[in-house]
Write a protein that holds these residues in place. Structure first.
Motif, PDB file in Angstrom:
ATOM      1  N   PHE A   1      18.117  34.572  47.388  1.00 23.30           N
ATOM      2  CA  PHE A   1      18.455  34.462  48.804  1.00 23.30           C
ATOM      3  C   PHE A   1      19.365  35.595  49.272  1.00 23.30           C
ATOM      4  N   ASN A   2      19.404  36.684  48.515  1.00 23.05           N
ATOM      5  CA  ASN A   2      20.298  37.802  48.825  1.00 23.05           C
ATOM      6  C   ASN A   2      21.744  37.318  48.969  1.00 23.05           C
ATOM      7  N   GLN A   3      22.102  36.303  48.193  1.00 22.19           N
ATOM      8  CA  GLN A   3      23.399  35.655  48.392  1.00 22.19           C
ATOM      9  C   GLN A   3      24.593  36.521  48.041  1.00 22.19           C
ATOM     10  N   SER A   4      24.432  37.489  47.162  1.00 26.95           N
ATOM     11  CA  SER A   4      25.473  38.485  46.870  1.00 26.95           C
ATOM     12  C   SER A   4      26.863  37.868  46.697  1.00 26.95           C
ATOM     13  N   PRO A   5      27.045  36.968  45.719  1.00 27.11           N
ATOM     14  CA  PRO A   5      28.319  36.265  45.605  1.00 27.11           C
ATOM     15  C   PRO A   5      29.417  36.997  44.834  1.00 27.11           C
ATOM     16  N   LEU A   6      29.122  38.171  44.274  1.00 30.64           N
ATOM     17  CA  LEU A   6      30.144  38.878  43.503  1.00 30.64           C
ATOM     18  C   LEU A   6      31.274  39.347  44.411  1.00 30.64           C
ATOM     19  N   ARG A   7      32.500  39.109  43.964  1.00 27.47           N
ATOM     20  CA  ARG A   7      33.683  39.650  44.624  1.00 27.47           C
ATOM     21  C   ARG A   7      34.478  40.396  43.573  1.00 27.47           C
ATOM     22  N   ILE A   8      35.058  41.525  43.972  1.00 25.69           N
ATOM     23  CA  ILE A   8      35.735  42.428  43.044  1.00 25.69           C
ATOM     24  C   ILE A   8      37.178  42.622  43.488  1.00 25.69           C
ATOM     25  N   VAL A   9      38.107  42.376  42.572  1.00 20.70           N
ATOM     26  CA  VAL A   9      39.518  42.653  42.815  1.00 20.70           C
ATOM     27  C   VAL A   9      39.876  43.857  41.951  1.00 20.70           C
ATOM     28  N   LEU A  10      40.260  44.967  42.586  1.00 20.34           N
ATOM     29  CA  LEU A  10      40.669  46.162  41.852  1.00 20.34           C
ATOM     30  C   LEU A  10      42.162  46.083  41.571  1.00 20.34           C
ATOM     31  N   VAL A  11      42.511  46.161  40.309  1.00 21.79           N
ATOM     32  CA  VAL A  11      43.909  46.110  39.890  1.00 21.79           C
ATOM     33  C   VAL A  11      44.378  47.553  39.726  1.00 21.79           C
ATOM     34  N   ARG A  12      45.076  48.064  40.722  1.00 21.28           N
ATOM     35  CA  ARG A  12      45.529  49.462  40.715  1.00 21.28           C
ATOM     36  C   ARG A  12      47.037  49.598  40.528  1.00 21.28           C
ATOM     37  N   SER A  13      47.810  48.734  41.149  1.00 21.00           N
ATOM     38  CA  SER A  13      49.268  48.899  41.127  1.00 21.00           C
ATOM     39  C   SER A  13      49.842  48.458  39.775  1.00 21.00           C
ATOM     40  N   GLU A  14      50.973  49.037  39.417  1.00 19.03           N
ATOM     41  CA  GLU A  14      51.653  48.642  38.177  1.00 19.03           C
ATOM     42  C   GLU A  14      52.095  47.185  38.251  1.00 19.03           C
ATOM     43  N   GLU A  15      52.525  46.763  39.441  1.00 15.65           N
ATOM     44  CA  GLU A  15      52.967  45.379  39.620  1.00 15.65           C
ATOM     45  C   GLU A  15      51.819  44.413  39.340  1.00 15.65           C
ATOM     46  N   ALA A  16      50.632  44.708  39.862  1.00 14.11           N
ATOM     47  CA  ALA A  16      49.468  43.851  39.635  1.00 14.11           C
ATOM     48  C   ALA A  16      49.059  43.883  38.164  1.00 14.11           C
ATOM     49  N   ARG A  17      49.123  45.045  37.551  1.00 14.57           N
ATOM     50  CA  ARG A  17      48.780  45.167  36.133  1.00 14.57           C
ATOM     51  C   ARG A  17      49.721  44.320  35.284  1.00 14.57           C
ATOM     52  N   GLU A  18      50.992  44.340  35.613  1.00  8.55           N
ATOM     53  CA  GLU A  18      51.964  43.542  34.867  1.00  8.55           C
ATOM     54  C   GLU A  18      51.708  42.046  35.033  1.00  8.55           C
ATOM     55  N   ARG A  19      51.162  41.647  36.173  1.00 11.27           N
ATOM     56  CA  ARG A  19      50.804  40.243  36.376  1.00 11.27           C
ATOM     57  C   ARG A  19      49.553  39.867  35.599  1.00 11.27           C
ATOM     58  N   LEU A  20      48.657  40.832  35.374  1.00  6.11           N
ATOM     59  CA  LEU A  20      47.401  40.563  34.683  1.00  6.11           C
ATOM     60  C   LEU A  20      47.554  40.516  33.169  1.00  6.11           C
ATOM     61  N   ILE A  21      48.305  41.439  32.604  1.00  5.62           N
ATOM     62  CA  ILE A  21      48.384  41.613  31.150  1.00  5.62           C
ATOM     63  C   ILE A  21      48.690  40.309  30.401  1.00  5.62           C
ATOM     64  N   PRO A  22      49.635  39.474  30.849  1.00 13.87           N
ATOM     65  CA  PRO A  22      49.916  38.255  30.086  1.00 13.87           C
ATOM     66  C   PRO A  22      48.736  37.279  30.011  1.00 13.87           C
ATOM     67  N   HIS A  23      47.770  37.416  30.916  1.00 12.18           N
ATOM     68  CA  HIS A  23      46.610  36.530  30.917  1.00 12.18           C
ATOM     69  C   HIS A  23      45.490  37.033  29.998  1.00 12.18           C
ATOM     70  N   MET A  24      45.637  38.249  29.497  1.00 11.67           N
ATOM     71  CA  MET A  24      44.620  38.820  28.622  1.00 11.67           C
ATOM     72  C   MET A  24      44.819  38.313  27.193  1.00 11.67           C
ATOM     73  N   ALA A  25      43.709  38.166  26.465  1.00 14.99           N
ATOM     74  CA  ALA A  25      43.808  37.871  25.035  1.00 14.99           C
ATOM     75  C   ALA A  25      44.578  38.999  24.361  1.00 14.99           C
ATOM     76  N   GLU A  26      45.281  38.680  23.294  1.00 16.28           N
ATOM     77  CA  GLU A  26      46.139  39.652  22.621  1.00 16.28           C
ATOM     78  C   GLU A  26      45.409  40.959  22.321  1.00 16.28           C
ATOM     79  N   GLY A  27      44.178  40.874  21.827  1.00 15.74           N
ATOM     80  CA  GLY A  27      43.425  42.072  21.474  1.00 15.74           C
ATOM     81  C   GLY A  27      42.959  42.898  22.661  1.00 15.74           C
ATOM     82  N   ASN A  28      43.069  42.362  23.854  1.00 11.30           N
ATOM     83  CA  ASN A  28      42.618  43.082  25.054  1.00 11.30           C
ATOM     84  C   ASN A  28      43.770  43.644  25.881  1.00 11.30           C
ATOM     85  N   ARG A  29      44.996  43.320  25.518  1.00 10.30           N
ATOM     86  CA  ARG A  29      46.137  43.712  26.356  1.00 10.30           C
ATOM     87  C   ARG A  29      46.364  45.217  26.405  1.00 10.30           C
ATOM     88  N   ALA A  30      46.353  45.879  25.257  1.00  8.30           N
ATOM     89  CA  ALA A  30      46.656  47.316  25.232  1.00  8.30           C
ATOM     90  C   ALA A  30      45.617  48.114  26.008  1.00  8.30           C
TER      91      ALA A  30
END
Length: 196
Positions: A47-76
């Motif tokens: 139905f051409n529903q196009s449901p993908l939404r993308i959040v770009l994490v660019r700022s250091e502040e946003a990155r610092e909020r994201l890192i703790p939610h990553m699995a240990e092996g994905n943080r670095a």
């Protein structure tokens, strides 16, 4: 039989493309991301529903909020990637259907009035679009590092809302030193394809 796509392009998009685990510090520009989206938005969805939404994490502040939610092996790798994209499914995509599916605007209410139906459709079709996005990143000459090793509920709470379900996180950039693990095997054609 050969494919219509040039062999070098086949290599760029598939045969030589790999999941990157390290990245150079060369930035990924807004223009590059716009070009990727302008290409991959044409990939089909129901139905051409196009449901993908993308959040770009660019700022250091946003990155610092994201890192703790990553699995240990994905943080670095997430901490060092030039750009990180959170790919999510919009469970309220049906609100856009009158514009995206104009020859049958009633589809919004006829097929997608119930939330569980929308969630299933959004998950499947946004996953298709996520695959297109990865190929688009490769088409831009960049490497993608898609991951599902993260706290989905935490990322949803931190960056999204109840109407958006996170699907994956993709690190994006030029590959760095020792970016690739050895190529893993793939199943042969006759184990995957059945003719009936």
């Amino acid at each position: 039989m050969s494919l219509a796509l040039d062999p070098a392009a086949q290599d760029l998009l598939f045969r030589e493309a790999r999941t990157a685990n390290t990245f150079s510090d060369e930035p990924v520009t807004e223009e590059q991301v716009q070009a990727i989206y302008d290409l991959v938005k044409y990939g089909p969805t129901a139905f051409n529903q196009s449901p993908l939404r993308i959040v770009l994490v660019r700022s250091e502040e946003a990155r610092e909020r994201l890192i703790p939610h990553m699995a240990e092996g994905n943080r670095a790798k997430t901490a060092s990637a030039p750009l990180v994209a959170i790919l999510a499914a919009d469970n309220e995509f049906h609100e856009e259907l009158p514009a995206l599916f104009p020859h049958f605007p009633q589809a919004k209410d006829v097929f997608f009035a119930e939330r569980p139906v929308r969630e299933r459709a959004a998950g499947l079709n946004a996953a298709l679009q996520a695959a297109y996005f990865i190929v688009g990143v490769r088409a831009a000459g960049l490497a993608a590092g898609p991951m599902t090793g993260f706290d989905f509920a935490g990322v949803q709470k931190e960056f999204l809302n109840d109407d958006h379900t996170p699907l994956m996180i993709v690190n994006i950039g030029k590959p760095g030193d020792d970016a690739w693990f050895p190529r893993s095997p793939r199943l042969p054609y006759d184990e995957v394809v059945t003719t009936v």
